[in-house]
Design an enzyme around this catalytic site. Sequence first.
Site, PDB file in Angstrom:
ATOM      1  NE  ARG A  99     -10.086  -5.364   0.694  1.00 38.10           N
ATOM      2  CZ  ARG A  99      -9.350  -4.337   1.147  1.00 38.10           C
ATOM      3  NH1 ARG A  99      -9.927  -3.357   1.820  1.00 38.10           N
ATOM      4  NH2 ARG A  99      -8.056  -4.257   0.887  1.00 38.10           N
TER       5      ARG A  99
ATOM      6  CB  CYS B 143     -14.193   0.569   0.594  1.00 37.89           C
ATOM      7  SG  CYS B 143     -13.524   2.232   0.811  1.00 37.89           S
TER       8      CYS B 143
ATOM      9  CD  GLN C 243     -12.996  -2.208  -0.369  1.00 36.82           C
ATOM     10  OE1 GLN C 243     -12.199  -2.070   0.521  1.00 36.82           O
ATOM     11  NE2 GLN C 243     -14.147  -2.855  -0.189  1.00 36.82           N
TER      12      GLN C 243
ATOM     13  CG  ASP D 111     -14.191   5.795  -0.159  1.00 38.86           C
ATOM     14  OD1 ASP D 111     -14.227   5.597   1.078  1.00 38.86           O
ATOM     15  OD2 ASP D 111     -13.155   5.661  -0.830  1.00 38.86           O
TER      16      ASP D 111
ATOM     17  NE  ARG E 101      -3.827   0.572   1.964  1.00 35.15           N
ATOM     18  CZ  ARG E 101      -5.037   0.597   2.536  1.00 35.15           C
ATOM     19  NH1 ARG E 101      -5.236   1.259   3.655  1.00 35.15           N
ATOM     20  NH2 ARG E 101      -6.043  -0.063   2.004  1.00 35.15           N
TER      21      ARG E 101
HETATM   22  N1   CP Z   1     -11.091  -0.319   2.737  1.00 31.48           N
HETATM   23  C1   CP Z   1      -9.796  -0.369   3.135  1.00 31.48           C
HETATM   24  O1   CP Z   1      -8.862  -0.493   2.322  1.00 31.48           O
HETATM   25  O2   CP Z   1      -9.629  -0.329   4.482  1.00 31.48           O
HETATM   26  P1   CP Z   1      -8.254  -0.069   5.226  1.00 31.48           P
HETATM   27  O3   CP Z   1      -7.774   1.315   4.838  1.00 31.48           O
HETATM   28  O4   CP Z   1      -8.594  -0.162   6.694  1.00 31.48           O
HETATM   29  O5   CP Z   1      -7.257  -1.110   4.803  1.00 31.48           O
END
Ligand code: CP
Length: 308
Positions: free
Chosen positions: A294, A266, A137, A225, A107
């Site tokens: 997820r 999400c 996601q 979102d 990430r």
């Molecule tokens: N939706 C999502 O990616 O959640 P996090 O940021 O908690 O990983």
Amino acid sequence: MTHFLDINKTDAADLRAIIDQAAAMKQARAGRPRGAPDDEQPLAGRMVALIFEKPSTRTRVSFDAGARQMGAQTMVLSGADMQLGHGETIADTARVLSRYVDLIMMRTFEEDTILEMAEHASVPVINGLTNRTHPCQIMADILTYEEHRGPIRGRRVVWCGDGNNVCASFIHAAGQFGFDLTFTGPAQLDPEQVFVDEARAKGADIRIERDAARAVEGADLVVTDTWVSMHDSQSSRERRHNLLRPYQVNDDLMSHAAPDALFMHCLPAHRDEEVTSSVMDGPQSVIFDEAENRLHAQKAIMRYCLVV
Ligand code: CP
């Protein structure tokens, strides 16, 4: 090398196989304790690195738990604590990590970072969110929709609010899974035109509608979102809120959707900002199934990347 970098970069047939595999793997372990191993251990003997340059709850825990259920060992790494955060290049980091681990999930901020990691790694790389896209996601979201309502092909999804990274991956998915998507939000926060053009070229009906109630009319799925994403400056908060307030998902807006429409987010959500608690906790909401999925979707993605 089988990376999972974006929904538009993976063959549609492979995406379908990943969703079907996720559903089968979820079914196979129904009712078991979270820590119980799967009967099949396709990642036995594998080492998985999970790198986070941004905060995470769902991505961090679901990848870690999922890899372990399939027999892998995992390590969760903060980018800030690695030499990556002190000037070592992405390319060198990729080459080094590839000597220790079998799979990298990352990430990060810039899309170029994940692309450079994938270019120089000799192991598969999975995109766990960039400023531009969030493919894992949306794989979970497709799994969730189909669990509740059957095939998503031909359905109409309405994205309300900010045309952000999660919206971008939903638009990618429209092209790949064959559903239609309407974006409703302010022009200043439209999704990138390249995403829209690409999905349209694949046959998806992608519409932009400024009036939220008109956009949601007859929708099968309503999605929103947070109004201020992790990569947005806090100084833009007030401007964003002012722009996005007409696009809040509330009971009145949901009343325009099809009677059996679902609601997704999400998470994390800012309750009573982009969506009211009455919708989040209401009968059309599947947000916690979405969060659970997820785990199952990403297990199938890891399996796909390691071709097992
Ligand atoms: N939706 C999502 O990616 O959640 P996090 O940021 O908690 O990983």
